[in-house]
Write an enzyme that holds these catalytic residues in place. Structure first.
Site, PDB file in Angstrom:
ATOM      1  N   HIS A 141       1.152   4.898  -2.095  1.00 40.19           N
ATOM      2  CA  HIS A 141       1.015   5.874  -3.525  1.00 40.19           C
ATOM      3  C   HIS A 141       2.092   6.320  -3.901  1.00 40.19           C
ATOM      4  O   HIS A 141       2.901   7.261  -3.142  1.00 40.19           O
ATOM      5  CB  HIS A 141      -0.117   6.974  -2.943  1.00 40.19           C
ATOM      6  CG  HIS A 141      -1.328   6.162  -2.212  1.00 40.19           C
ATOM      7  ND1 HIS A 141      -2.237   6.217  -3.058  1.00 40.19           N
ATOM      8  CD2 HIS A 141      -1.432   5.987  -1.023  1.00 40.19           C
ATOM      9  CE1 HIS A 141      -3.455   5.667  -2.236  1.00 40.19           C
ATOM     10  NE2 HIS A 141      -2.798   5.331  -1.048  1.00 40.19           N
TER      11      HIS A 141
ATOM     12  N   ASP B 137       1.862   3.941   2.956  1.00 38.50           N
ATOM     13  CA  ASP B 137       0.953   4.515   2.293  1.00 38.50           C
ATOM     14  C   ASP B 137       1.414   5.922   1.426  1.00 38.50           C
ATOM     15  O   ASP B 137       1.689   5.928   0.297  1.00 38.50           O
ATOM     16  CB  ASP B 137      -0.150   5.251   3.715  1.00 38.50           C
ATOM     17  CG  ASP B 137      -1.656   5.731   2.872  1.00 38.50           C
ATOM     18  OD1 ASP B 137      -1.963   5.425   1.716  1.00 38.50           O
ATOM     19  OD2 ASP B 137      -2.316   6.222   3.822  1.00 38.50           O
ATOM     20  N   ASP B 138       1.782   6.992   2.276  1.00 35.74           N
ATOM     21  CA  ASP B 138       2.368   7.969   1.765  1.00 35.74           C
ATOM     22  C   ASP B 138       3.573   8.339   2.384  1.00 35.74           C
ATOM     23  O   ASP B 138       3.645   9.419   3.167  1.00 35.74           O
ATOM     24  CB  ASP B 138       1.265   9.098   1.664  1.00 35.74           C
ATOM     25  CG  ASP B 138       0.278   8.924   0.672  1.00 35.74           C
ATOM     26  OD1 ASP B 138       0.148   8.793  -0.274  1.00 35.74           O
ATOM     27  OD2 ASP B 138      -0.744   8.645   1.625  1.00 35.74           O
TER      28      ASP B 138
ATOM     29  N   HIS C 283       0.993  -1.289   0.030  1.00 36.74           N
ATOM     30  CA  HIS C 283      -0.103   0.016  -0.118  1.00 36.74           C
ATOM     31  C   HIS C 283       0.840   1.168  -0.014  1.00 36.74           C
ATOM     32  O   HIS C 283       1.315   1.576   0.875  1.00 36.74           O
ATOM     33  CB  HIS C 283      -0.856  -0.115   1.240  1.00 36.74           C
ATOM     34  CG  HIS C 283      -1.835   1.176   1.253  1.00 36.74           C
ATOM     35  ND1 HIS C 283      -2.982   1.078   2.102  1.00 36.74           N
ATOM     36  CD2 HIS C 283      -1.953   2.164   0.797  1.00 36.74           C
ATOM     37  CE1 HIS C 283      -3.564   2.189   2.097  1.00 36.74           C
ATOM     38  NE2 HIS C 283      -3.075   2.785   1.125  1.00 36.74           N
TER      39      HIS C 283
ATOM     40  N   HIS D 206      -9.419   1.383  -0.941  1.00 40.39           N
ATOM     41  CA  HIS D 206      -9.498   1.863   0.449  1.00 40.39           C
ATOM     42  C   HIS D 206     -11.040   1.880   1.030  1.00 40.39           C
ATOM     43  O   HIS D 206     -11.877   2.120   0.078  1.00 40.39           O
ATOM     44  CB  HIS D 206      -8.975   3.358   0.279  1.00 40.39           C
ATOM     45  CG  HIS D 206      -7.628   3.458  -0.008  1.00 40.39           C
ATOM     46  ND1 HIS D 206      -6.834   2.961  -0.986  1.00 40.39           N
ATOM     47  CD2 HIS D 206      -6.697   4.280   0.673  1.00 40.39           C
ATOM     48  CE1 HIS D 206      -5.514   3.490  -1.152  1.00 40.39           C
ATOM     49  NE2 HIS D 206      -5.460   4.175  -0.109  1.00 40.39           N
TER      50      HIS D 206
ATOM     51  N   GLU E  54     -10.961   3.448   6.245  1.00 42.49           N
ATOM     52  CA  GLU E  54      -9.778   4.550   6.865  1.00 42.49           C
ATOM     53  C   GLU E  54     -10.739   5.685   7.675  1.00 42.49           C
ATOM     54  O   GLU E  54     -10.607   5.609   8.842  1.00 42.49           O
ATOM     55  CB  GLU E  54      -9.007   4.905   5.462  1.00 42.49           C
ATOM     56  CG  GLU E  54      -8.139   6.152   6.053  1.00 42.49           C
ATOM     57  CD  GLU E  54      -7.226   6.651   4.906  1.00 42.49           C
ATOM     58  OE1 GLU E  54      -7.777   6.838   3.592  1.00 42.49           O
ATOM     59  OE2 GLU E  54      -6.063   7.095   5.008  1.00 42.49           O
TER      60      GLU E  54
HETATM   61  N1  ADE Z   1      -4.415   8.964  -1.678  1.00 45.65           N
HETATM   62  C1  ADE Z   1      -3.207   8.960  -1.006  1.00 45.65           C
HETATM   63  N2  ADE Z   1      -3.182   8.519   0.093  1.00 45.65           N
HETATM   64  C2  ADE Z   1      -4.423   8.371   0.583  1.00 45.65           C
HETATM   65  C3  ADE Z   1      -5.085   7.885   1.642  1.00 45.65           C
HETATM   66  N3  ADE Z   1      -4.227   7.561   2.736  1.00 45.65           N
HETATM   67  N4  ADE Z   1      -6.236   7.723   1.558  1.00 45.65           N
HETATM   68  C4  ADE Z   1      -7.141   7.881   0.682  1.00 45.65           C
HETATM   69  N5  ADE Z   1      -6.550   8.272  -0.512  1.00 45.65           N
HETATM   70  C5  ADE Z   1      -5.307   8.524  -0.577  1.00 45.65           C
HETATM   71 ZN    ZN Z   2      -3.591   4.898   0.616  1.00 44.05          ZN
END
Ligand code: ADE
Ligand code: ZN
Length: 330
Positions: free
Chosen positions: A16, A275-276, A14, A194, A197
Site C-alpha cells: 500500500h 504491506d505497509d 502487496h 485481501h 487476513e
Molecule cells: N490497508 C492498508 N494495509 C492494510 C491491511 N494490512 N489490511 C487491510 N487493509 C489495508
Molecule cells: Zn494489504
C-alpha cells in the site's frame, strides 16, 4: 546470506503506497501543507505504531495519509519508497492505493493518478524498476461508493493494472462488492482482494467464487479449512503473504509461529511482501531477513518465493523472462 538476500531480485506484489509513508516524510509534508499532526516528533510517531489489531492500525494509517494533498506529494511519497525498494534489491513493485481515502478528504481522483504515474515513470528510468498500479476499494465503505469510484476512474483505466479490495475485513465480506468486481471484469480489469487476513477462510472462497480474483492478498486463514487448502493448491492461486504485517497486527503472535512454513509445506503458491513498510518494521528485505531468522530457510526456498512472485506479477512477458534469468544466476 543477508547480502545474498539483498541482491536477490525481489518482486513486491502487496504494497500500500500510503503505508510506505515514513514519519520523516509525513512531517515534511505536514509542514508543506500546513497540516497538524498528533505527534510532536518522528520518534513519537514511531512509538505510536503499536497495534492491537487491523483496525487500530487503519486508524493511524488513514490519519497519516492526511498530509497528502497535491500531485507532488504523491510523487514524493512514491519516490521515497521506490528509492528504498531499489536499494533493497526490489526489481518490480505493484503498488496499491486507496482513492476513496483521498477523495473523502477533498483530493480529486486525478491527483494520486498523476503523481503516482510520474513517479512510476521516473523509477523506471532512474533504477530500472518496473511497476504496476492497483486501485483498491475500501471494503468498510459502501459498494455504491466503490462503483462510483470505478466509473469516475474511466479516464485512467489504461493506467490501472488491477483493482483490489482492502481496509477493515471482518463484517465486510467479498460478496458485498460482487457488482463492483463484475463491472471491473466487464471492463477487462484484473482483480485481487485481501481475504483471510483477519477474516475467516470462507472469505477466501468468496473472493474466488464471487469476485473472480486472480490473487488473494494475505490468505493466511486458509489453513483453517482443508478443502480450501486443496483448492488453492490445485489452482496454484497466488497468496501475497506479509509476515511482518501479520506479527505487528497480531494476526500471529510471533514470526516463529507464522503459518508461512505450513503454507509452503501444503504446496501453496506463496509470495513474500511488505504491506505497509513504514508501519510494520520495514520493507521487502526486512521481511525476507525476518524469515531467514525465524525459519532458517536455505537459498532454494527464497529463490522459490522470489520465482513465485515473478510468475504471477502483472508485467510484460519479456520482463518476466528477464527477471527469471536474473534469478537463475543467483
Ligand atoms: N490497508 C492498508 N494495509 C492494510 C491491511 N494490512 N489490511 C487491510 N487493509 C489495508
Ligand atoms: Zn494489504
Amino acid at each position: 546470506m543477508k547480502t545474498w538476500l539483498r541482491d536477490l531480485p525481489k518482486v513486491e506484489l502487496h504494497l500500500h503506497i500510503e503505508g510506505s509513508l515514513e514519519p520523516e516524510l509525513m512531517f515534511a509534508l505536514a509542514e508543506r501543507n500546513g497540516v497538524a499532526l498528533p505527534y510532536a516528533t518522528v520518534e513519537e510517531a514511531r512509538a505510536a505504531y503499536d497495534f492491537a489489531d487491523l483496525q487500530s492500525f487503519l486508524n493511524l494509517y488513514y490519519q497519516g495519509m492526511g498530509v497528502l494533498h497535491t500531485e507532488q506529494d504523491f510523487f514524493d511519497l512514491a519516490m521515497d519508497y521506490f528509492a528504498r525498494a531499489a536499494a533493497e534489491g526490489v526489481v518490480h513493485v505493484e503498488l496499491s492505493f486507496d482513492p476513496q481515502a483521498h477523495m473523502s478528504r477533498g483530493v480529486a481522483l486525478s491527483v494520486p493518478f498523476a503523481g503516482l504515474e510520474r513517479a512510476m515513470r521516473e523509477a523506471e528510468s532512474r533504477w530500472g524498476l518496473s511497476t504496476a498500479l492497483i486501485m483498491s476499494f475500501l471494503r468498510d465503505r459502501s459498494a455504491d461508493e466503490a462503483m462510483d469510484v470505478l466509473e469516475q476512474a474511466a479516464p485512467y483505466y489504461a493506467q490501472i493494472d488491477a483493482v483490489g479490495l482492502d481496509s477493515a475485513e471482518l463484517g465486510n465480506p467479498p460478496s458485498k462488492f460482487a457488482a463492483v468486481f463484475e463491472r471491473a471484469k466487464a471492463l477487462g480489469l484484473p482483480r485481487v482482494a485481501h481475504a483471510g487476513e483477519e477474516g475467516p477462510a470462507a472469505y477466501i472462497d468468496e473472493a474466488l467464487d464471487v469476485l473472480d480474483v486472480c490473487r488473494i492478498d494475505h490468505g493466511v486463514a486458509c489453513l483453517q479449512d482443508e478443502a480450501l487448502i486443496a483448492r488453492l493448491r490445485a489452482s496454484q492461486m497466488p497468496l501475497t503473504v506479509c509476515p511482518l504485517s501479520n506479527v505487528r497486527l497480531k494476526v500471529t503472535k510471533t514470526m516463529s509461529e507464522h503459518p508461512l512454513p505450513a503454507m509452503l509445506d501444503q504446496g501453496l503458491k506463496v509470495t513474500l511482501n511488505s504491506d505497509d513498510p513504514a508501519y510494520f518494521g520495514g520493507g521487502m528485505l526486512n521481511n525476507f531477513t525476518a524469515c531467514l531468522e525465524a525459519f532458517d530457510w536455505d537459498r532454494e526456498r527464497f529463490k522459490t518465493l522470489a520465482a513465485n512472485a515473478i510468475d504471477v506479477a502483472f508485467m510484460p512477458e519479456t520482463r518476466r523472462d528477464a527477471l527469471r534469468q536474473r534469478l537463475a544466476s543467483c
